[in-house]
Write a protein that holds these residues in place. Sequence first.
Motif, PDB file in Angstrom:
ATOM      1  N   LEU A   1      78.653 -21.166 -26.700  1.00 50.43           N
ATOM      2  CA  LEU A   1      79.836 -20.255 -27.135  1.00 50.43           C
ATOM      3  C   LEU A   1      79.595 -18.626 -26.691  1.00 50.43           C
ATOM      4  CD1 LEU A   1      79.933 -21.256 -31.141  1.00 50.43           C
ATOM      5  CD2 LEU A   1      81.285 -21.953 -29.194  1.00 50.43           C
ATOM      6  N   SER A   2      80.647 -18.056 -26.424  1.00 43.96           N
ATOM      7  CA  SER A   2      80.739 -16.639 -26.239  1.00 43.96           C
ATOM      8  C   SER A   2      79.772 -15.786 -27.253  1.00 43.96           C
ATOM      9  CB  SER A   2      82.056 -16.241 -26.017  1.00 43.96           C
ATOM     10  OG  SER A   2      82.774 -16.045 -27.124  1.00 43.96           O
ATOM     11  N   ILE A   3      79.698 -14.668 -27.023  1.00 44.18           N
ATOM     12  CA  ILE A   3      78.942 -13.611 -27.870  1.00 44.18           C
ATOM     13  C   ILE A   3      79.984 -13.575 -29.011  1.00 44.18           C
ATOM     14  CG2 ILE A   3      77.895 -11.658 -28.516  1.00 44.18           C
ATOM     15  CD1 ILE A   3      76.198 -13.256 -26.874  1.00 44.18           C
ATOM     16  N   SER A   4      81.220 -13.124 -28.922  1.00 44.95           N
ATOM     17  CA  SER A   4      82.136 -13.089 -30.096  1.00 44.95           C
ATOM     18  C   SER A   4      82.053 -14.480 -30.927  1.00 44.95           C
ATOM     19  CB  SER A   4      83.201 -12.435 -29.543  1.00 44.95           C
ATOM     20  OG  SER A   4      83.821 -13.520 -28.700  1.00 44.95           O
ATOM     21  N   GLU A   5      82.093 -15.445 -30.182  1.00 47.01           N
ATOM     22  CA  GLU A   5      82.274 -16.872 -31.052  1.00 47.01           C
ATOM     23  C   GLU A   5      80.912 -17.264 -31.740  1.00 47.01           C
ATOM     24  OE1 GLU A   5      85.231 -19.427 -28.236  1.00 47.01           O
ATOM     25  OE2 GLU A   5      82.865 -19.134 -27.437  1.00 47.01           O
ATOM     26  N   ARG A   6      79.813 -16.685 -31.351  1.00 45.79           N
ATOM     27  CA  ARG A   6      78.420 -16.913 -31.932  1.00 45.79           C
ATOM     28  C   ARG A   6      78.631 -16.030 -33.348  1.00 45.79           C
ATOM     29  NH1 ARG A   6      73.833 -16.934 -27.557  1.00 45.79           N
ATOM     30  NH2 ARG A   6      75.882 -16.709 -25.942  1.00 45.79           N
ATOM     31  N   LEU A   7      79.064 -14.503 -32.867  1.00 46.72           N
ATOM     32  CA  LEU A   7      78.924 -13.770 -34.096  1.00 46.72           C
ATOM     33  C   LEU A   7      80.007 -14.189 -35.367  1.00 46.72           C
ATOM     34  CD1 LEU A   7      79.106 -10.256 -32.234  1.00 46.72           C
ATOM     35  CD2 LEU A   7      77.114 -11.213 -33.673  1.00 46.72           C
ATOM     36  N   GLU A   8      81.023 -14.659 -34.759  1.00 50.70           N
ATOM     37  CA  GLU A   8      81.934 -15.168 -35.809  1.00 50.70           C
ATOM     38  C   GLU A   8      81.312 -16.373 -36.447  1.00 50.70           C
ATOM     39  OE1 GLU A   8      86.403 -17.025 -36.033  1.00 50.70           O
ATOM     40  OE2 GLU A   8      85.904 -16.387 -34.293  1.00 50.70           O
ATOM     41  N   LEU A   9      80.556 -17.239 -35.784  1.00 47.36           N
ATOM     42  CA  LEU A   9      80.017 -18.510 -36.376  1.00 47.36           C
ATOM     43  C   LEU A   9      78.869 -17.778 -37.616  1.00 47.36           C
ATOM     44  CD1 LEU A   9      79.243 -21.502 -36.619  1.00 47.36           C
ATOM     45  CD2 LEU A   9      77.949 -21.221 -34.628  1.00 47.36           C
ATOM     46  N   ILE A  10      78.073 -16.918 -37.022  1.00 45.07           N
ATOM     47  CA  ILE A  10      77.325 -16.407 -37.928  1.00 45.07           C
ATOM     48  C   ILE A  10      77.829 -15.864 -39.283  1.00 45.07           C
ATOM     49  CG2 ILE A  10      75.545 -14.333 -38.385  1.00 45.07           C
ATOM     50  CD1 ILE A  10      74.948 -14.740 -35.492  1.00 45.07           C
ATOM     51  N   GLU A  11      79.009 -14.936 -38.955  1.00 50.39           N
ATOM     52  CA  GLU A  11      79.884 -14.526 -40.254  1.00 50.39           C
ATOM     53  C   GLU A  11      80.311 -15.679 -41.158  1.00 50.39           C
ATOM     54  OE1 GLU A  11      83.700 -11.583 -41.180  1.00 50.39           O
ATOM     55  OE2 GLU A  11      83.269 -12.353 -39.165  1.00 50.39           O
ATOM     56  N   ASN A  12      80.804 -16.638 -40.434  1.00 53.66           N
ATOM     57  CA  ASN A  12      80.984 -17.839 -41.343  1.00 53.66           C
ATOM     58  C   ASN A  12      80.156 -18.626 -42.019  1.00 53.66           C
ATOM     59  OD1 ASN A  12      83.958 -17.441 -40.506  1.00 53.66           O
ATOM     60  ND2 ASN A  12      83.665 -18.921 -38.690  1.00 53.66           N
ATOM     61  N   ILE A  13      78.654 -18.709 -41.466  1.00 58.49           N
ATOM     62  CA  ILE A  13      77.837 -19.299 -42.090  1.00 58.49           C
ATOM     63  C   ILE A  13      77.159 -18.249 -43.153  1.00 58.49           C
ATOM     64  CG2 ILE A  13      75.211 -19.831 -41.751  1.00 58.49           C
ATOM     65  CD1 ILE A  13      76.152 -20.731 -38.956  1.00 58.49           C
ATOM     66  N   TRP A  14      77.138 -16.958 -42.985  1.00 58.14           N
ATOM     67  CA  TRP A  14      76.459 -15.993 -44.084  1.00 58.14           C
ATOM     68  C   TRP A  14      77.674 -16.230 -45.124  1.00 58.14           C
ATOM     69  CZ3 TRP A  14      72.452 -13.832 -45.285  1.00 58.14           C
ATOM     70  CH2 TRP A  14      72.604 -12.749 -46.385  1.00 58.14           C
ATOM     71  N   ASN A  15      79.065 -15.909 -44.961  1.00 58.05           N
ATOM     72  CA  ASN A  15      79.858 -16.141 -45.920  1.00 58.05           C
ATOM     73  C   ASN A  15      79.739 -17.276 -46.831  1.00 58.05           C
ATOM     74  OD1 ASN A  15      81.071 -13.702 -45.267  1.00 58.05           O
ATOM     75  ND2 ASN A  15      82.580 -14.536 -44.180  1.00 58.05           N
ATOM     76  N   SER A  16      79.459 -18.454 -46.209  1.00 59.69           N
ATOM     77  CA  SER A  16      79.224 -19.761 -46.881  1.00 59.69           C
ATOM     78  C   SER A  16      77.909 -19.823 -47.855  1.00 59.69           C
ATOM     79  CB  SER A  16      79.061 -20.928 -46.062  1.00 59.69           C
ATOM     80  OG  SER A  16      78.167 -21.017 -45.388  1.00 59.69           O
ATOM     81  N   ILE A  17      77.188 -18.873 -47.549  1.00 58.62           N
ATOM     82  CA  ILE A  17      75.809 -18.811 -48.157  1.00 58.62           C
ATOM     83  C   ILE A  17      76.277 -17.991 -49.543  1.00 58.62           C
ATOM     84  CG2 ILE A  17      73.315 -17.751 -48.273  1.00 58.62           C
ATOM     85  CD1 ILE A  17      73.437 -18.820 -45.307  1.00 58.62           C
TER      86      ILE A  17
END
Length: 73
Positions: A12-28
């Motif tokens: 994934l691109s850096i921005s896509e990985r950051l978005e994934l991190i945000e989504n994971i964090w929000n789920s937590i």
Amino acid sequence: MTTQLIEQILQLSISERLELIENIWNSITDIPDAIELTEKQKQELDYRLELYEQNSARGSNWEEVKQRIKNRK
């Protein structure tokens, strides 16, 4: 987590990985009780709260903290 999944994530691109991190964090953070604090962490939080309650004027507001961080650069 499988090696295949990790490889897909790294493609994934850096921005896509950051978005994934945000989504994971929000789920937590949607389930705050799922994160258990250790006894030592609880004691530290109690200690900090006690210090704050003894002298709440000692703290800094968010604007002051941001300014200190910006001034370090």
